[in-house]
Design an enzyme around this catalytic site. Sequence first.
Site, mmCIF file in Angstrom:
data_model
loop_
_atom_site.group_PDB
_atom_site.id
_atom_site.type_symbol
_atom_site.label_atom_id
_atom_site.label_comp_id
_atom_site.label_asym_id
_atom_site.label_seq_id
_atom_site.Cartn_x
_atom_site.Cartn_y
_atom_site.Cartn_z
ATOM 1 N N GLU A 64 -12.212 0.869 12.418
ATOM 2 C CA GLU A 64 -13.250 1.478 11.590
ATOM 3 C C GLU A 64 -14.294 0.443 11.217
ATOM 4 O OE1 GLU A 64 -12.028 1.724 7.305
ATOM 5 O OE2 GLU A 64 -10.013 1.846 8.180
ATOM 6 N N ASP A 121 -0.660 7.243 3.358
ATOM 7 C CA ASP A 121 -0.523 5.918 3.959
ATOM 8 C C ASP A 121 -0.655 4.874 2.867
ATOM 9 O OD1 ASP A 121 -3.516 4.771 4.157
ATOM 10 O OD2 ASP A 121 -3.611 6.852 4.839
#
Length: 251
Positions: A137, A46
């Site tokens: 997160e 990513d």
Amino acid sequence: MASERTLLRRRAGVLTAATAALVLAGTATAAAGPPELASGSLRGHDVSSHQQHVDWAAARSKGARFVYVKATESTGYRNPYFSEQYDGARGAGLVRGAYHFALPDESSGARQAKYFVQHGGDWQADGWTLPPALDVEYNPYNKKRKCYGLSKKRMVRWIRSFSDEVRKETGRRPVIYTTSQWWKLCTGNSRAFSSGNPLWIARHGDSSPGPLPGGWRYWTFWQYDIRGGLPGDQNLFNGPAGRLRSFARGK
């Protein structure tokens, strides 16, 4: 995953949110090679604006078969390299998708989902487009507010709002990227998403993704390190190439 603002400089830092999460947890580790898993798992990565101009042909030659590209953060940031990265990955023959970095303390889940879809987070069943992904997160901007000041119930509602809006806009539930530790701390290990949202688990420097959170029985993607042979963070897909293409088509 990458946040575009750091604890030191908003919108201009070089620290990824995944790194920040590890530092907050006191578990930062050195880069490692791909874990030894059953044959058939696929390597991928990513990227965000931190990687800027990616050499996609080189990434593919090193084993990349898929990539997630950061599109947006909250409702005020767009990756300036998104189109170049997203289209470049497709041109090199990678299955690619877009992800959104959540800041649940700044606006509603539905509002951030709409912004995301409008700026790259759409999906089509062409076999080359991964479902939209939500990166939720540790708060990289305030280590004392790891859960962004939201209670567990409010966080679950926020994620549900985001997920519902993405499904309304695209026809698919988003993949959820998180860590087991954060999910337990900030959602109370909610099981509300395990049946509808694929899991992208982050666990670095280990030979397995470890116990999965929230009732998920298996992982779809595993981010196993923040450095390695591919640009950006290192990932695996839990299946062979045919399964990846089917997943991209929504089957």
